[in-house]
Design an enzyme around this catalytic site. Structure first.
Site, PDB file in Angstrom:
ATOM      1  N   TYR A 113       1.053  11.345  12.431  1.00 23.01           N
ATOM      2  CA  TYR A 113       2.108  10.549  13.072  1.00 23.01           C
ATOM      3  C   TYR A 113       1.480   9.875  14.287  1.00 23.01           C
ATOM      4  O   TYR A 113       1.916  10.038  15.419  1.00 23.01           O
ATOM      5  CB  TYR A 113       3.305  11.427  13.468  1.00 23.01           C
ATOM      6  CG  TYR A 113       3.867  12.202  12.303  1.00 23.01           C
ATOM      7  CD1 TYR A 113       4.882  11.661  11.525  1.00 23.01           C
ATOM      8  CD2 TYR A 113       3.351  13.449  11.961  1.00 23.01           C
ATOM      9  CE1 TYR A 113       5.380  12.355  10.433  1.00 23.01           C
ATOM     10  CE2 TYR A 113       3.834  14.146  10.867  1.00 23.01           C
ATOM     11  CZ  TYR A 113       4.852  13.606  10.111  1.00 23.01           C
ATOM     12  OH  TYR A 113       5.336  14.296   9.026  1.00 23.01           O
ATOM     13  N   GLU A 171      -0.414   7.352   9.688  1.00 22.53           N
ATOM     14  CA  GLU A 171       0.758   6.703  10.294  1.00 22.53           C
ATOM     15  C   GLU A 171       1.398   5.813   9.229  1.00 22.53           C
ATOM     16  O   GLU A 171       0.695   5.173   8.443  1.00 22.53           O
ATOM     17  CB  GLU A 171       0.291   5.884  11.513  1.00 22.53           C
ATOM     18  CG  GLU A 171       1.208   4.790  11.992  1.00 22.53           C
ATOM     19  CD  GLU A 171       2.562   5.286  12.496  1.00 22.53           C
ATOM     20  OE1 GLU A 171       2.614   6.283  13.229  1.00 22.53           O
ATOM     21  OE2 GLU A 171       3.573   4.648  12.138  1.00 22.53           O
ATOM     22  N   CYS A 224       9.909  15.470  19.853  1.00 20.84           N
ATOM     23  CA  CYS A 224      10.981  14.892  20.658  1.00 20.84           C
ATOM     24  C   CYS A 224      12.325  15.497  20.257  1.00 20.84           C
ATOM     25  O   CYS A 224      13.374  15.006  20.667  1.00 20.84           O
ATOM     26  CB  CYS A 224      11.003  13.375  20.518  1.00 20.84           C
ATOM     27  SG  CYS A 224      11.091  12.834  18.829  1.00 20.84           S
TER      28      CYS A 224
HETATM   29  N1  SAH Z   1       1.520   9.960  18.415  1.00 27.35           N
HETATM   30  C1  SAH Z   1       2.010   8.638  18.703  1.00 27.35           C
HETATM   31  C2  SAH Z   1       3.269   8.270  17.919  1.00 27.35           C
HETATM   32  C3  SAH Z   1       4.384   9.269  17.931  1.00 27.35           C
HETATM   33  S1  SAH Z   1       5.940   8.672  17.362  1.00 27.35           S
HETATM   34  C4  SAH Z   1       2.212   8.460  20.188  1.00 27.35           C
HETATM   35  O1  SAH Z   1       2.218   9.430  20.954  1.00 27.35           O
HETATM   36  O2  SAH Z   1       2.364   7.322  20.613  1.00 27.35           O
HETATM   37  C5  SAH Z   1       5.968   9.106  15.695  1.00 27.35           C
HETATM   38  C6  SAH Z   1       5.204   8.164  14.793  1.00 27.35           C
HETATM   39  O3  SAH Z   1       5.337   8.659  13.456  1.00 27.35           O
HETATM   40  C7  SAH Z   1       5.702   6.736  14.783  1.00 27.35           C
HETATM   41  O4  SAH Z   1       4.622   5.875  15.016  1.00 27.35           O
HETATM   42  C8  SAH Z   1       6.257   6.543  13.350  1.00 27.35           C
HETATM   43  O5  SAH Z   1       6.059   5.248  12.855  1.00 27.35           O
HETATM   44  C9  SAH Z   1       5.443   7.552  12.564  1.00 27.35           C
HETATM   45  N2  SAH Z   1       6.030   8.072  11.319  1.00 27.35           N
HETATM   46  C10 SAH Z   1       7.322   8.269  11.014  1.00 27.35           C
HETATM   47  N3  SAH Z   1       7.452   8.854   9.810  1.00 27.35           N
HETATM   48  C11 SAH Z   1       6.188   9.040   9.329  1.00 27.35           C
HETATM   49  C12 SAH Z   1       5.662   9.622   8.146  1.00 27.35           C
HETATM   50  N4  SAH Z   1       6.457  10.114   7.200  1.00 27.35           N
HETATM   51  N5  SAH Z   1       4.322   9.671   7.996  1.00 27.35           N
HETATM   52  C13 SAH Z   1       3.500   9.182   8.966  1.00 27.35           C
HETATM   53  N6  SAH Z   1       3.950   8.620  10.103  1.00 27.35           N
HETATM   54  C14 SAH Z   1       5.274   8.554  10.301  1.00 27.35           C
END
Ligand code: SAH
Length: 450
Positions: free
Chosen positions: A308, A329, A404
């Site tokens: 993620y 991602e 979160c």
């Molecule tokens: N670690 C990063 C983003 C965290 S937010 C930071 O700290 O900035 C969570 C992220 O997960 C988002 O970018 C969203 O697009 C992604 N996401 C949501 N569902 C997902 C999935 N099933 N597989 C991979 N990424 C996903």
């Protein structure tokens, strides 16, 4: 009890949505803008089977935790549902939420004090503001709780003041060129939302107009006027033609600039495009990451997963201290940003992949990938069991879970426990002052490994 009845209530608790909680004739009553310890005369607004909603008519006794709120709409709309509570108490409230959730599932673990945010107001580097017509005039503001009635507003309390100023400036440009706001009921008009991001590092602004159509009358003039505002790096039209509550559409048109801004976290620079996630509290983010990284106790031989990964912020922050980083991602533009960001920061041992973490992780596990540390930072719904199973199959010594939503995190922690991992404590970190949102970090370690 009936609707509109006036009752005297003693507030005994605060719900996870920051509503005052009282009990009356066997009903639980949720009271907006009321704090524990307060005694209020309240009007019953809505009655359900086991609970009711009420609003304060008069305070008979106020809490010493109460803050004066200059704009009552901040609390009323839920934009800043905790703004009426002193900041120290907000931090205690967030810690207690996590304690309560652990108790519910009979987990006896330590919860550390919530790490305060360096800024408790004006900390947000991004605004997403609905635009609607109110009394024949285009207005920006915030929706009334559980509704889509726009409450016009120009001071958003938690947002960078320069962003608030840009919201007003763009609103005035839209008014000047007679651009109609979106009408949800008739599904016509033009501008649905303004999304504005500002780089804390260099002041660059990204202005996104979320619109019903790809184009509208006077669009060129509107873009010219927005472009000439101070520090505007790019103007984007996001096309959302759907009847939906989802804010952004899939298609975007870059109308000025190159469609991205650059911000910094610690020493690293990050390109951010409009569809990519970027942590909204610029000053607290490096502190969140540092705590997570410190917990991971990385070594130079480690293979690390950044799941993620957004635009690659966590993985790229650790890349220089480890052997390899693999990121996954789901948002295509965010993956593109992550790849550019690796290059921008001279990092060549981090690879980012587009896909669903719950699909790519099992694929990696099947291919025999072994990992040392996995960082996960999922959206509110948390992880899936498939993901957890596959993550465990790569036999990491440590998993650092950033969340979160403490409710789904605690659910997932129990799945990790059943799979041979355990944790000592949970660290709440306040990323969202004035709101009831709680961010947490947990280090899971493999049992029996040193
Ligand atoms: N670690 C990063 C983003 C965290 S937010 C930071 O700290 O900035 C969570 C992220 O997960 C988002 O970018 C969203 O697009 C992604 N996401 C949501 N569902 C997902 C999935 N099933 N597989 C991979 N990424 C996903």
């Amino acid at each position: 009890m009936e609707k509109n009845q006036i009752v005297e209530l003693e507030i005994t608790d605060l719900s996870y949505e920051a509503m005052g909680v009282a009990h009356y004739e066997g009903l639980t009553i949720f009271v907006n803008n009321a704090l524990p310890g307060e005694i209020v005369q309240a009007k019953i607004l809505k009655i359900k089977k086991n609970f009711a909603f009420a609003k304060v008519e008069k305070f008979l006794q106020k809490s010493s935790d109460r803050m004066d709120v200059p704009l009552r709409q901040w609390v009323q709309t839920g934009l800043a549902a905790l703004a009426h509570m002193k900041y120290e108490r907000q931090l205690e409230f967030k810690k207690k939420q996590v304690v309560n959730l652990l108790e519910k599932v009979h987990l006896n673990k330590k919860v550390n004090d919530c790490l305060a945010s360096p800024e408790s107001t004006a900390y947000r580097n991004k605004a997403q503001v609905p635009v609607r017509m109110v009394n024949g005039q285009l207005e920006v503001g915030f929706f009334r709780k559980h509704s889509h009635d726009l409450v016009p507003m120009t001071d958003f309390l938690t947002t960078d003041k320069k962003i608030d100023a840009a919201v007003v400036a763009v609103r005035d440009i839209l008014r000047k060129f007679n651009v109609p706001a979106y009408d949800e009921i008739k599904h016509n008009g033009e501008v649905r939302y303004l999304e504005i991001r500002r780089s804390k590092a260099n002041g660059q602004l990204m202005i996104v107009l979320v619109c019903l159509h790809k184009s509208f009358n006077n669009l060129d003039a509107v873009v010219q006027a927005i472009k000439s505002l101070d520090n505007v790096a790019c103007v984007i039209l996001n096309h959302n033609p759907h009847k939906t509550n989802v804010i952004l559409g899939e298609k975007e048109y870059i109308l000025a600039g190159n469609g991205e801004i650059v911000d910094k976290i610690g020493d690293l620079s990050f390109k951010i495009s409009s569809q990519s996630f970027f942590q909204i509290n610029s000053l607290q983010t490096p502190r969140l990451y540092n705590l997570a990284i410190q917990k991971a106790q990385l070594t130079a031989d480690d293979v690390v997963i950044d799941a993620y990964s957004g635009i690659g912020t966590i993985g790229l922050s650790v890349a220089k201290h480890v052997k390899k980083v693999l990121g996954v991602e789901i948002v295509r533009d965010a993956v593109k940003d992550a790849k550019k960001n690796a290059i921008l920061n001279g990092i060549n041992n981090a690879e980012y992949f587009e896909g669903k973490a719950e699909e790519l992780m099992p694929q990696w596990a099947n291919e025999g990938l072994k990992t040392d540390v996995i960082f996960v930072d999922p959206p509110r719904k948390g992880l899936t069991d498939t993901f957890i199973k596959a993550a465990v199959a790569t036999s990491p010594k440590k998993i650092v879970y950033i969340s979160c939503n403490p409710a789904t995190m605690i659910r997932d922690l129990q799945v990790f426990q059943a799979a041979g991992y355990d944790f000592d404590c949970i660290d709440p970190v306040d990323m969202f002052p004035q709101t009831p949102h709680v961010e947490t970090i947990v280090l899971l370690s493999k049992l029996g490994s040193k």
